[in-house]
Structures are given as C-alpha cells and as structure tokens.
Design an enzyme around this catalytic site. Structure first.
Site, PDB file in Angstrom:
ATOM      1  N   HIS A 194      10.046  -0.345   1.847  1.00  0.00           N
ATOM      2  CA  HIS A 194       9.380   0.238   3.008  1.00  0.00           C
ATOM      3  C   HIS A 194      10.367   0.519   4.120  1.00  0.00           C
ATOM      4  O   HIS A 194      11.498   0.036   4.113  1.00  0.00           O
ATOM      5  CB  HIS A 194       8.236  -0.656   3.498  1.00  0.00           C
ATOM      6  CG  HIS A 194       8.649  -1.996   4.033  1.00  0.00           C
ATOM      7  ND1 HIS A 194       9.148  -2.172   5.305  1.00  0.00           N
ATOM      8  CD2 HIS A 194       8.622  -3.219   3.465  1.00  0.00           C
ATOM      9  CE1 HIS A 194       9.411  -3.460   5.500  1.00  0.00           C
ATOM     10  NE2 HIS A 194       9.108  -4.113   4.387  1.00  0.00           N
ATOM     11  N   CYS A 236      10.153  -8.356   0.858  1.00  0.00           N
ATOM     12  CA  CYS A 236      10.195  -6.912   0.634  1.00  0.00           C
ATOM     13  C   CYS A 236      11.619  -6.381   0.747  1.00  0.00           C
ATOM     14  O   CYS A 236      12.537  -7.097   1.124  1.00  0.00           O
ATOM     15  CB  CYS A 236       9.317  -6.187   1.652  1.00  0.00           C
ATOM     16  SG  CYS A 236       7.563  -6.353   1.286  1.00  0.00           S
TER      17      CYS A 236
END
Length: 172
Positions: free
Chosen positions: A111, A127
């Site tokens: 992301h 992440c």
C-alpha cells in the site's frame, strides 16, 4: 453446459493468471524484508526495484509466497475509521492485499502511505509500504492472482526469480 461455462470463465476471469503461476514472463513481486526493497518482475526480468517499509519487531511481514487477491483505489482504513482519500489515511492511495496466514487480502498488503519519510524502515504492522507514486505505478501493472514472495534471503532478486520460476534459468 458446465464445460462451456468453465471455458468462458477461464477467458474472462478477473483472477489472472489461472493455473500454475508464475510462468516465465508472468508478473511477479519479490519483497526482501532485510533490505527493505521490492522487485517487480515481468516478461522474465526485473523491471523495477523500490525502497519499501516492512513490519516492525513483533509485527514482522510474514515470509512466504502468496497471491494478490484484493485491489482497491483510495482504500478505507478500518482500524481508525478513516475513509479513502483522506490525507490522514496511512494506507495512501492504493491497496493490493495478499493472502498471508490464510487471510482474506484485507490484513496484509502492498500500500501507499501518508508518511513517505517512513520508507526504508521496519515500521509497519506487517504490511509493505511504498511511496504513493510507486504503488500507483504498480497497481496498474499487477493483476489479481499475481504471486508475491516475501523473504529475508541474501540472494539477489534475479536469483530468487529463477528459483521461483519468474525468470528463465540463465544456466539453461
């Protein structure tokens, strides 16, 4: 009738590629958590590398080979109820979720970020964080179904690409 349906589904399926993956030439992503770098492989070669941020101590980015199964523009951040597109949203402008630890693509992902100064550090909750400009380029290049390898290996992206079938073996 079922055979016809399956034939049509294999042509128009939103999850690409079907079957064994990767084949040499297919898109493939390799993340090296020890270097906080990521490689985008396509057409059998490393096309681009990116500096990234990965999981901090105790919340490491899970190692293994996974599949990109969710994609979203301006993702919603559930933990703090921040809508997509908001400058306070830590997920930035794009989300590409993968199925690590049998999750649904909404827990771990590639992301963007609202904190580009964090790139290069082990600072996330597992992440893979990229600059918004980088994740926007990749978002358009990486289809659903693309494999992502996460490792802390000392091998080069090219060597790992050969081992995992994304790059043709140079010894052949």
């Amino acid at each position: 009738m079922l055979a016809l349906f399956l034939s049509i589904l294999s042509i128009v399926s939103p999850v690409w590629p079907l079957g064994d993956n990767p084949l040499p030439g297919d898109p493939y992503v390799i993340v090296n958590t020890s270097m906080n770098e990521m490689a985008y492989i396509n057409e059998g070669e490393v096309k681009q590398t990116f500096k990234i941020a990965t999981g901090k101590n105790g919340e490491e980015t899970p190692e293994g080979e996974y599949n990109i199964i969710v994609k979203a523009v301006n993702p919603y951040y559930r933990k703090l109820d921040i809508k997509g597109g908001d400058k306070k949203n830590p997920l930035g402008t794009r989300w590409m979720g993968f199925d690590a630890d049998d999750t649904d693509g909404r827990i771990y992902g590639l992301h963007g970020t609202n904190r580009p100064e964090s790139i290069g550090f082990n600072i996330t909750e597992g992440c893979i964080r990229l600059k918004n400009s980088d994740v926007e380029v990749l978002y358009d290049e990486i289809p659903l179904g693309t494999k992502i390898l996460i490792t802390s290996s000392g091998e080069s992206f090219e060597e790992l690409g050969e081992i995992y079938g994304a790059i043709p073996n140079s010894g052949e």
